[in-house]
Motif scaffolding. Structure first.
Motif, short mmCIF file in Angstrom:
data_model
loop_
_atom_site.label_atom_id
_atom_site.label_comp_id
_atom_site.label_asym_id
_atom_site.label_seq_id
_atom_site.Cartn_x
_atom_site.Cartn_y
_atom_site.Cartn_z
N CYS A 97 48.19 20.02 61.07
CA CYS A 97 46.86 20.27 61.62
C CYS A 97 45.86 20.43 60.49
O CYS A 97 46.21 20.86 59.40
CB CYS A 97 46.85 21.53 62.47
N PHE B 134 42.26 19.63 64.14
CA PHE B 134 42.58 18.24 64.45
C PHE B 134 44.04 17.97 64.06
O PHE B 134 44.49 18.40 63.00
CB PHE B 134 41.67 17.30 63.67
N SER C 50 43.14 13.04 69.00
CA SER C 50 42.57 13.96 68.01
C SER C 50 41.87 13.21 66.88
O SER C 50 40.83 13.66 66.39
CB SER C 50 43.66 14.86 67.44
N ARG D 126 38.54 12.34 68.24
CA ARG D 126 37.67 13.53 68.24
C ARG D 126 37.18 13.86 66.84
O ARG D 126 36.03 14.22 66.65
CB ARG D 126 38.42 14.74 68.80
N GLU D 127 38.06 13.71 65.84
CA GLU D 127 37.68 13.99 64.46
C GLU D 127 36.62 13.00 63.98
O GLU D 127 35.64 13.39 63.33
CB GLU D 127 38.90 13.94 63.54
#
Length: 146
Positions: A94, A116, A122, A125-126
């Motif tokens: 992470c 993330f 993810s 999203r990052e």
């Protein structure tokens, strides 16, 4: 926020179900479950007040970054010139973004993003976070004073 919701749900289940299981639960087990439920409630409240409910104020006129926590006053963190953005890893696999003072960023830093992972969702999203939040912050801090 998901961890807070999970802990709140589990504590409600514990405090709601244990009184009805009184006939087949031993005294020690019953109060151990109440203790676990209370710990989860206190952790959720602490996490909400001191981690989730934190805001950062970038004062362009003064060139200062403040940390604002709802129940408390604002705290001066650093000048714009002292700020650096780092990637920190609190759990294996992470990553999250944080701000800190240059040359002291690994001693004291402040998380400015969610965590993330390396999943496709993810990563998307990052990428969105970098484009919509991180890059504007960097441009704002590096631009000249008004």
């Amino acid at each position: 926020m998901p961890k807070i919701k999970i802990f709140a749900l589990l504590s409600v289940l514990i405090f709601g179900a244990v009184p009805f299981m009184d006939s087949w639960l031993n005294y020690n087990i019953r109060y151990t479950l109440y203790g676990i439920g209370a710990i989860m409630v206190f952790y959720a409240i602490y996490d909400f007040l001191f981690n989730v409910n934190v805001k950062f104020l970038f004062d362009k006129n003064a060139g200062i970054i403040y940390k604002i926590n709802a129940p408390f006053l604002k705290q001066r963190l650093m000048m714009f010139e002292e700020m650096t953005i780092i990637n920190i890893s609190q759990e294996p696999g992470c990553m999250e973004y944080a701000i800190g003072k240059k040359k002291k960023e690994f001693m004291k830093n402040y998380s400015i993003s969610d965590t993330f992972t390396h999943s496709k969702k993810s990563n998307a999203r990052e990428q969105e976070y970098v484009e919509q939040v991180l890059n504007p912050i960097l441009e704002f801090v590096k631009s000249d004073k008004i």
